[in-house]
Structures are given as structure tokens and as C-alpha cells.
Design a protein around this motif. Structure first.
Motif, PDB file in Angstrom:
ATOM      1  N   SER A  86       0.806  -1.222   0.000  1.00 53.72           N
ATOM      2  CA  SER A  86       0.000   0.000   0.000  1.00 53.72           C
ATOM      3  C   SER A  86       0.838   1.271   0.000  1.00 53.72           C
ATOM      4  O   SER A  86       0.287   2.371  -0.137  1.00 53.72           O
ATOM      5  N   ASP A  87       2.169   1.144   0.145  1.00 49.75           N
ATOM      6  CA  ASP A  87       3.067   2.295   0.269  1.00 49.75           C
ATOM      7  C   ASP A  87       2.608   3.224   1.390  1.00 49.75           C
ATOM      8  O   ASP A  87       2.623   4.452   1.261  1.00 49.75           O
ATOM      9  N   SER A  88       2.212   2.616   2.497  1.00 48.73           N
ATOM     10  CA  SER A  88       1.765   3.400   3.653  1.00 48.73           C
ATOM     11  C   SER A  88       2.774   3.251   4.787  1.00 48.73           C
ATOM     12  O   SER A  88       3.448   2.227   4.910  1.00 48.73           O
ATOM     13  N   PHE A  89       2.852   4.296   5.624  1.00 45.98           N
ATOM     14  CA  PHE A  89       3.824   4.333   6.707  1.00 45.98           C
ATOM     15  C   PHE A  89       3.105   4.486   8.039  1.00 45.98           C
ATOM     16  O   PHE A  89       2.173   5.294   8.157  1.00 45.98           O
ATOM     17  N   GLU A  90       3.529   3.713   9.020  1.00 41.79           N
ATOM     18  CA  GLU A  90       2.996   3.864  10.372  1.00 41.79           C
ATOM     19  C   GLU A  90       4.148   3.868  11.366  1.00 41.79           C
ATOM     20  O   GLU A  90       5.188   3.235  11.155  1.00 41.79           O
ATOM     21  N   ILE A  91       3.977   4.633  12.450  1.00 44.63           N
ATOM     22  CA  ILE A  91       5.002   4.720  13.483  1.00 44.63           C
ATOM     23  C   ILE A  91       4.928   3.499  14.388  1.00 44.63           C
ATOM     24  O   ILE A  91       3.860   3.146  14.885  1.00 44.63           O
ATOM     25  N   VAL A  92       6.083   2.872  14.591  1.00 44.88           N
ATOM     26  CA  VAL A  92       6.172   1.695  15.448  1.00 44.88           C
ATOM     27  C   VAL A  92       6.507   2.099  16.880  1.00 44.88           C
ATOM     28  O   VAL A  92       5.970   1.552  17.837  1.00 44.88           O
ATOM     29  N   THR A  93       7.398   3.063  17.032  1.00 47.45           N
ATOM     30  CA  THR A  93       7.783   3.546  18.362  1.00 47.45           C
ATOM     31  C   THR A  93       7.547   5.047  18.410  1.00 47.45           C
ATOM     32  O   THR A  93       8.174   5.796  17.667  1.00 47.45           O
ATOM     33  N   ALA A  94       6.681   5.499  19.273  1.00 41.48           N
ATOM     34  CA  ALA A  94       6.362   6.923  19.373  1.00 41.48           C
ATOM     35  C   ALA A  94       7.232   7.573  20.444  1.00 41.48           C
ATOM     36  O   ALA A  94       7.506   6.983  21.489  1.00 41.48           O
ATOM     37  N   GLY A  95       7.657   8.827  20.195  1.00 36.17           N
ATOM     38  CA  GLY A  95       8.450   9.558  21.170  1.00 36.17           C
ATOM     39  C   GLY A  95       9.890   9.099  21.196  1.00 36.17           C
ATOM     40  O   GLY A  95      10.246   8.027  20.697  1.00 36.17           O
ATOM     41  N   GLY A  96      10.748   9.917  21.791  1.00 37.35           N
ATOM     42  CA  GLY A  96      12.146   9.551  21.928  1.00 37.35           C
ATOM     43  C   GLY A  96      12.909   9.633  20.613  1.00 37.35           C
ATOM     44  O   GLY A  96      12.448  10.190  19.618  1.00 37.35           O
ATOM     45  N   TRP A  97      14.096   9.039  20.638  1.00 35.78           N
ATOM     46  CA  TRP A  97      14.999   9.133  19.498  1.00 35.78           C
ATOM     47  C   TRP A  97      15.650   7.767  19.267  1.00 35.78           C
ATOM     48  O   TRP A  97      16.493   7.330  20.045  1.00 35.78           O
ATOM     49  N   VAL A  98      15.228   7.078  18.216  1.00 35.86           N
ATOM     50  CA  VAL A  98      15.793   5.767  17.886  1.00 35.86           C
ATOM     51  C   VAL A  98      17.206   5.958  17.344  1.00 35.86           C
ATOM     52  O   VAL A  98      17.430   6.725  16.406  1.00 35.86           O
ATOM     53  N   GLN A  99      18.157   5.264  17.931  1.00 35.25           N
ATOM     54  CA  GLN A  99      19.551   5.330  17.499  1.00 35.25           C
ATOM     55  C   GLN A  99      19.944   4.168  16.608  1.00 35.25           C
ATOM     56  O   GLN A  99      20.763   4.320  15.700  1.00 35.25           O
ATOM     57  N   GLY A 100      19.407   2.989  16.867  1.00 32.71           N
ATOM     58  CA  GLY A 100      19.735   1.817  16.068  1.00 32.71           C
ATOM     59  C   GLY A 100      18.714   0.730  16.282  1.00 32.71           C
ATOM     60  O   GLY A 100      17.995   0.726  17.293  1.00 32.71           O
ATOM     61  N   PHE A 101      18.630  -0.221  15.334  1.00 30.22           N
ATOM     62  CA  PHE A 101      17.658  -1.304  15.480  1.00 30.22           C
ATOM     63  C   PHE A 101      18.045  -2.461  14.573  1.00 30.22           C
ATOM     64  O   PHE A 101      18.847  -2.325  13.655  1.00 30.22           O
ATOM     65  N   ASP A 102      17.452  -3.601  14.858  1.00 28.07           N
ATOM     66  CA  ASP A 102      17.650  -4.800  14.043  1.00 28.07           C
ATOM     67  C   ASP A 102      16.390  -5.654  14.143  1.00 28.07           C
ATOM     68  O   ASP A 102      15.620  -5.534  15.106  1.00 28.07           O
ATOM     69  N   ILE A 103      16.194  -6.494  13.140  1.00 36.53           N
ATOM     70  CA  ILE A 103      15.021  -7.369  13.066  1.00 36.53           C
ATOM     71  C   ILE A 103      15.505  -8.802  12.887  1.00 36.53           C
ATOM     72  O   ILE A 103      16.415  -9.074  12.096  1.00 36.53           O
ATOM     73  N   ALA A 104      14.923  -9.744  13.605  1.00 34.25           N
ATOM     74  CA  ALA A 104      15.271 -11.157  13.456  1.00 34.25           C
ATOM     75  C   ALA A 104      14.083 -11.994  13.903  1.00 34.25           C
ATOM     76  O   ALA A 104      13.043 -11.470  14.296  1.00 34.25           O
ATOM     77  N   GLY A 105      14.263 -13.309  13.871  1.00 32.67           N
ATOM     78  CA  GLY A 105      13.221 -14.207  14.363  1.00 32.67           C
ATOM     79  C   GLY A 105      12.318 -14.737  13.278  1.00 32.67           C
ATOM     80  O   GLY A 105      12.141 -14.124  12.230  1.00 32.67           O
ATOM     81  N   SER A 106      11.730 -15.900  13.548  1.00 31.31           N
ATOM     82  CA  SER A 106      10.783 -16.520  12.632  1.00 31.31           C
ATOM     83  C   SER A 106       9.932 -17.512  13.423  1.00 31.31           C
ATOM     84  O   SER A 106      10.457 -18.295  14.211  1.00 31.31           O
ATOM     85  N   PRO A 107       8.600 -17.496  13.243  1.00 33.91           N
ATOM     86  CA  PRO A 107       7.855 -16.560  12.411  1.00 33.91           C
ATOM     87  C   PRO A 107       7.730 -15.200  13.104  1.00 33.91           C
ATOM     88  O   PRO A 107       7.930 -15.082  14.314  1.00 33.91           O
ATOM     89  N   GLY A 108       7.393 -14.169  12.350  1.00 38.52           N
ATOM     90  CA  GLY A 108       7.231 -12.839  12.909  1.00 38.52           C
ATOM     91  C   GLY A 108       8.554 -12.113  13.023  1.00 38.52           C
ATOM     92  O   GLY A 108       9.623 -12.659  12.730  1.00 38.52           O
ATOM     93  N   ASP A 109       8.484 -10.875  13.456  1.00 37.23           N
ATOM     94  CA  ASP A 109       9.666 -10.035  13.567  1.00 37.23           C
ATOM     95  C   ASP A 109       9.932  -9.718  15.032  1.00 37.23           C
ATOM     96  O   ASP A 109       9.090  -9.145  15.710  1.00 37.23           O
ATOM     97  N   GLU A 110      11.119 -10.097  15.507  1.00 36.79           N
ATOM     98  CA  GLU A 110      11.564  -9.678  16.827  1.00 36.79           C
ATOM     99  C   GLU A 110      12.410  -8.429  16.621  1.00 36.79           C
ATOM    100  O   GLU A 110      13.484  -8.473  16.020  1.00 36.79           O
ATOM    101  N   LEU A 111      11.905  -7.320  17.110  1.00 42.73           N
ATOM    102  CA  LEU A 111      12.567  -6.046  16.949  1.00 42.73           C
ATOM    103  C   LEU A 111      13.417  -5.750  18.176  1.00 42.73           C
ATOM    104  O   LEU A 111      12.937  -5.833  19.302  1.00 42.73           O
ATOM    105  N   VAL A 112      14.685  -5.422  17.966  1.00 41.39           N
ATOM    106  CA  VAL A 112      15.530  -4.906  19.048  1.00 41.39           C
ATOM    107  C   VAL A 112      15.975  -3.516  18.635  1.00 41.39           C
ATOM    108  O   VAL A 112      16.310  -3.275  17.474  1.00 41.39           O
ATOM    109  N   LEU A 113      15.937  -2.597  19.570  1.00 40.48           N
ATOM    110  CA  LEU A 113      16.306  -1.233  19.223  1.00 40.48           C
ATOM    111  C   LEU A 113      16.958  -0.528  20.395  1.00 40.48           C
ATOM    112  O   LEU A 113      16.725  -0.874  21.558  1.00 40.48           O
TER     113      LEU A 113
END
Length: 675
Positions: free
Chosen positions: A342-369
């Protein structure tokens, strides 16, 4: 009993850096830097964390002062990182690849690579890496490179000779007569293969983190960004090419005259490549957006209706249906999810300042930031299981600085909206001192951010820490003036060709607002800034009537736009000025503080470092000398061993002492005594 933060407290904070998630998403590794005021140095070690927060962090490395850029192997059996240490009787002169087991044990050097490794990515089978290194392009084979490296280090001359247009970056010269190539290291045999040997290709010469290259999921190809122009200069457009490891044949998969492409990342199925793209042929300020390539040369931009700018390499969701990326938004830097269908964007983490992140895991996405939060907390590590629209709850994985922070008293932070230049809304952050009493009069300090295309944000900030600057009783104001990032492209682009004009109107609107507050001491208004903020302070000295601001502090500020052509960014700054000085001298002078030196009368503390190639220290020295020659009260703090920033603990302590002593000298009893 809580107390205001001191310089020593700021340097006791353990600073969290790069993070990497294990392939199964159950663990993460992060770099943590500790500083010693006594020894005036630092040590960066790696820590293992459980993403379910079921156990406290465990330290993985104990040796070596600099262990950086950790990355899990695809099989999850070890973690690769770059380090310099002494092992088996050999002391590293340049960063090498080390491998450490997540289950414990000492890290082992994977190979001896000369002239060192700048950055790397794993091959999918875990049997090797592809890495970037500075090499002599005319040489063939790793042994020849190693011999030349030894000869170069043992030479008795010290002159730097070059014909390159791009020869330095930030605080160092590029290695003489070398370029950046992609190489392959086989871990079992130690064999090194230069993938660019005999070709005209090279990687970009500026910072190689994050990596401007990626390996396809089947391990057959490497996509990389490169500058196709014969003369390499920072700020030029880049194209994306793909190299076949078996042949090695190279073909261009994204190359458009008006577009800059960077940071390629393969999709999980390998059919597409996500990149960051900006139409800089239209204008150099055009926003950086994600884009998709199909490896056949066709591509499409994403987020055409999304008035934000990507600030990090895109990371694919495990199912290949979405991209994760950070992008600033009104003084914050949240993580976004882009749904590709859909070329749509949604905020995953509101507020603050994300410095770094990574995605892993299966099934689904385990987000570390890693992210800073609400001005009052340095970087922390979180994990979150993504799923559905909202995903799971965010879990904190460490408590590195909690004991220290419990002893510190931070004042409140507020966000204010002003009417600034062009009648447009402008954001201003306020940081109040601990124990703030609105019935009393408080000195007020404008702290002006650099850039200009950055922003003061909802972040802790280890250098210009607002709580430290407010700790003596000041109310600290930070205006996100026109040109600041995160407020849309038109706001950012509005200052081009008229630098300082709109920005000064915004800062003055902020000062007017501050002085209307009953708690503001109108006799004690100060302004300080670094880099572009230092440029603004120097500009204000020639354009704001003397007496409005009691004193200024100018750190690494541009004073002379023409002399600043000595900077590493000399090819980019004329784009901001909208003129080359030899073509339109009046236009450049109209945007240079030194041209208004005759009107400069406000006392100024000038700070600069000799290793600053971004704003060479001739600017600070000329500004200081000009003020002294005019009989204006001025003081110089010059560091022979610092760059654009102040990175040594004891030098930082001296910086803070001089900063507050200067305010105390100019009518600010709250600033004394210096700690």
C-alpha cells in the motif's frame, strides 16, 4: 538525596552503541562504552542480552579497548566484531575481525588482514565475510597489499601528497594513494580475495557505517553503492551495482542521472533490493526516501506522499512485505514501518529518538532497538515482538545506568510552539533546572543546534547535554529554526541561498517569548552553539544589537565562508549558499559572519579543535583575533587534540569549566563556581 548532573556524572554514563539480533531473535548483542575520567580514555565491550528479558546482560568481551560493529553469524554460533588487541604475541595496528561464542570464551582473531577492515557483512553460509578495506588499487593479491602496508608504515617521510579531490573526512586524511575496495575472507583458509581488483569500482570514501553493500540471501551476489564520476567528491550521486562472486561480473541495477542511491539491502527471498534514494539532481536538499529495485534495472520510489526523510538503512521484515526505517518527525526520531503493498507508513515507536535497530526471528519479527527517551534518559535497549498492527509490548533488556540516574535530579522538559519566520510555526524545547521556581528570576540560555539540516530533539545528548547546561539554574532553550530536519522538505529547504536570515528570526522569536516569561531575568540572556550553531552565534554578534545577549559561546563555528573552503565538505557548502565564491562573491559574503565584523561588540568565548576538518580551526582563531583587535572581550579555548567535538573526558571537563566561568564573568552568578 538527588543532585544536579555534573560533568563527572555525564562521563560515568555507560554509552550504548551498535546492536545486532541473533537469527532466531532470542538474543541480542550490543556495544557499550565506558569512560575513565582518571585515565582520560574509554573502553568499548560487547554485552549479550536476552530479548525476553529473562536474564540480566552478560559481558562477552573483556580485552581490547575498542570492540565495535558486532554482527551475529547467520548460523547463530558466533558473533563477529571489529577490534584492536594483542593476541598470540601480535598487537593489532588496525581493526581486525574477531569471533566470539555467545556461550562464552575468549574472542579469537579470524585472520590477519592488512591494511585492516573498515566494515563487514556475513556470507549467508557463515563461512566467510565480505568486507571493506583501504587498498592500493594497482597491487594484486593480499600479500602485496601487506608488504606495501608495512613499507608505508616504516617510511621516514611524513608528507601527505595527493591529487584526489576528496582527501579528508571529519578529523583524518584518507589513506594516501589508496581507495576502498570490497574483499572476501574465507574463514577456514584465511584466503582473501579483492573483489574489485582490476576494475574501476570503489566504495564511497566517507564513513562506511552503515555498510554501503549487502550480500544476497543465496550468497551469489553483492550489491554495492558507488560513485561513477571519474573525480570522487563528497555529495555526488551514487549508483547501485551488483557483483557476481563466482565470475566476478558487475552490472548496474540502479543508475539514474538525477538520483542518488545508497545502502542496498536484499529482500529475504533475494528478488528485490531496498535502497535509500534522493532526487539530488533536482535539488541537493531533496528528502531521502526508501525505494525498491527488482535487480533487472527497474525501480520505484516509495513514500512519495510521505513528507519525511529516512535516517537509517532500511531493514526488511522477515516475510518481505514491509520495511523498517527511522525518520525524524517534529523533534523526535521514531521507527516507522512501510507496508510495501500500500506504500503506507505507520510509526512503530512513538516519542524519543531511535539510534539503532535490528530485526530477526521466525515466524514474525523480533525487533531490538536502542533509543533515547524523553530528554531524561540516555540510550536504552528494548525488544518488541511485532505482529498485527500494534505488535507486542516493548520490553527493556538492561539497566546499565539506572543506579547512577537514581542519584541525579533532572528538571522538567517542555515543548513550545512559536510563530517564527514567514509566519510559520516553529518548535522550541525548554529544559528547566532542578528545583525550578517560577517566582524567582532565572538566567536564560539559547543553545543553537548545528547542521543546519538536523534538529534539537527528544534526546539525551552526551555533548551539549541540556540538563548539564541547566544544572546551575539556567533555563535552556533549543529552537528548531527553519532548515531543521523533521518538519517537512519545504521547511528544510527554505534557508538555501539566504543562510542565517530565517534562522535568526526564529531564534529571536524564541528569545522574545522567553523574555516575556515572568521567571526570565532579562539582564541575563545568553546564546551558545556549535558548528552551524556556532556560525549562528557569530552571525548574531554582527546582526543583533549589542546588549540584548550578555555573552556568546561559539564552538567550532563558521566565521569566514571563504576560508571554510578548506573543509572536508567544501564541495557541498556552496550548494547551501547557492553560489561559488568566485562566481558570486557578494552573495557568499552576505551569508558570512566575518563580513559584519565591524558590528561585533558582544563578549564571546571561542572554542575550537585543531583536528577539525569539518570547520577548520582557522575560523575560530580568526574570529577570536578579530574580536581582540576590535577591543571586544573574548576568550579562546583551543584543543590541539580534539576534532569537531570534544571526545576526551578531561578536555570535556575543562570545556564545561570554561563555559560556566565565562557566563559567571559576564554577570551570571548562577554559573559560579565552575565544577
Amino acid at each position: 538525596m538527588r543532585k544536579p548532573i555534573s560533568t563527572e556524572d555525564l562521563w560515568r554514563i555507560e554509552r550504548i552503541g551498535a546492536i545486532s539480533a541473533s537469527p532466531d531473535g532470542t538474543r541480542a548483542v550490543c556495544a557499550v562504552t565506558q569512560y575513565s575520567m582518571e585515565n582520560n580514555n574509554s573502553s568499548t565491550q560487547l554485552w549479550l542480552l536476552r530479548t525476553d528479558a529473562s536474564a540480566p546482560p552478560r559481558r562477552l568481551t573483556t580485552h581490547g579497548a575498542k570492540n565495535s560493529r558486532p554482527a551475529w553469524s547467520p548460523r547463530g554460533d558466533c558473533i563477529g566484531f571489529l577490534g584492536t588487541r594483542e593476541q598470540e604475541g601480535h598487537k593489532d595496528e588496525v581493526p581486525q575481525l574477531y569471533l566470539v561464542s555467545p556461550d562464552g570464551g575468549e574472542a579469537q582473531r579470524a585472520a590477519q588482514v592488512l591494511p585492516g577492515i573498515e566494515s563487514f557483512r556475513w556470507l549467508p553460509d557463515g563461512r566467510g565475510i565480505v568486507f571493506a578495506a583501504w587498498v592500493w588499487p594497482e597491487l594484486k593479491g593480499a600479500k602485496a597489499q601487506a608488504r606495501r602496508y608495512k613499507e608505508h608504515n616504516e617510511r621516514k617521510t611524513s608528507g601527505y601528497a595527493t591529487s584526489e579531490a576528496q582527501h579528508c573526512c571529519f578529523d583524518h586524511r584518507h589513506p594516501m594513494a589508496r581507495v576502498v575496495h570490497l574483499l572476501r575472507l574465507d574463514l577456514a583458509s584465511g584466503r582473501i580475495t579483492d573483489l574489485f581488483e582490476g576494475t574501476p569500482f570503489e566504495l564511497p570514501r566517507d564513513d562506511l557505517a552503515p555498510e554501503p553493500f549487502d550480500v544476497s540471501p543465496d550468497g551469489r551476489c553483492v550489491a554495492f553503492a558507488f560513485d561513477s564520476a571519474p573525480v570522487k567528491v563528497a555529495g555526488q550521486r551514487r549508483a547501485i551495482a551488483e557483483l557476481e562472486l563466482a565470475t566476478p561480473r558487475v552490472r548496474r541495477i540502479a543508475d539514474a542521472p538525477d538520483w542518488d542511491f545508497d545502502l542496498p539491502r536484499y529482500s529475504p527471498d533475494g528478488r528485490q533490493v531496498a535502497v535509500l534514494a534522493a532526487q539530488i539532481g533536482r535539488k541537493h536538499t531533496m528528502p531521502i526516501k526508501p525505494a525498491l529495485l527488482d535487480r533487472g534495472g527497474h525501480w520505484r520510489a516509495l513514500g512519495t506522499q510521505w513528507d519525511h526523510e529516512a535516517g537509517a538503512a532500511p531493514v526488511w521484515s522477515r516475510d518481505g512485505h514491509a520495511l523498517y526505517l527511522s525518520a525524524e518527525s517534529r523533534g523526535r526520531n521514531p521507527l516507522w514501518r512501510c507496508d510495501l503493498a500500500s506504500d503506507s507508513f505507520e510509526i512503530v515507536t512513538a516519542g524519543g529518538w531511535v539510534q539503532g535497530f535490528d530485526i530477526a526471528g521466525s515466524p514474525g519479527d523480533e525487533l531490538v532497538l536502542t533509543m533515547e527517551d524523553a530528554h531524561s534518559h540516555p540510550v536504552r535497549v528494548f525488544a518488541r515482538r511485532m505482529g498485527g498492527k500494534a505488535g507486542g509490548e516493548r520490553r527493556r533488556l538492561e539497566r546499565f545506568n539506572d543506579a547512577l540516574l537514581k542519584r541525579l535530579d533532572f528538571g522538567e522538559t517542555q515543548e513550545v510552539t512559536l510563530t517564527g519566520a514567514l509566519g510559520e510555526a516553529v518548535q522550541m524545547w525548554l529544559t528547566f533546572p532542578p528545583g525550578f521556581d517560577a517566582r524567582r528570576k532565572h538566567p536564560v540560555m539559547q543553545v543553537i543546534h548545528g547542521g543546519p539540516f538536523v534538529a534539537s530533539g527528544d534526546s539525551f545528548n552526551y555533548r551539549w547535554n541540556a540538563h548539564l547546561l541547566a544544572s546551575r539554574g539556567h533555563v535552556v532553550a533549543q529552537v528548531n529554526y527553519h532548515g531543521s530536519s523533521g518538519f517537512g522538505w519545504a521547511f528544510k529547504d527554505s534557508i538555501v541561498g539566504r543562510l542565517a536570515t530565517l534562522e535568526l528570526q526564529d531564534i529571536e522569536a524564541g528569545s522574545d517569548w522567553l523574555l516575556r516569561q515572568r521567571w526570565a531575568d532579562k539582564r541575563r540572556l545568553y546564546a551558545a552553539g556549535a558548528s552551524y550553531g556556532g556560525f549562528m552565534v557569530a552571525w548574531m554578534n554582527g546582526h543583533v544589537p549589542a546588549g540584548r545577549y550578555r555573552a556568546y559561546v561559539c564552538h567550532a563555528g563558521v566565521f569566514d565562508r571563504i576560508a571554510t573552503f578548506a573543509a572536508d565538505s567544501y564541495a557541498q557548502r556552496p550548494k547551501d549558499l547557492d553560489a561559488w565564491y568566485w562566481d558570486d562573491m557578494p552573495k557568499v559574503l552576505a551569508q558570512s559572519p566575518h563580513a559584519s565584523a565591524a558590528q561585533m561588540n558582544t563578549p564571546t568565548l571561542v572554542i575550537h579543535g585543531a583536528q577539525d576538518y569539518r570547520v577548520p580551526d582557522a575560523n575560530g582563531l580568526a574570529y577570536y583575533n578579530t574580536l581582540k583587535a576590535r577591543g571586544v572581550d573574548a576568550r579562546l579555548l583551543w584543543f590541539p587534540d580534539e576534532n569537531h567535538w570534544v571526545l576526551k573526558p578531561r578536555n570535556s571537563r575543562q570545556w564545561v569549566a570554561e563555559f560556566f566561568a565565562w557566563l559567571a564573568r559576564h554577570g551570571d552568578a548562577a554559573a559560579a563556581p565552575a565544577r
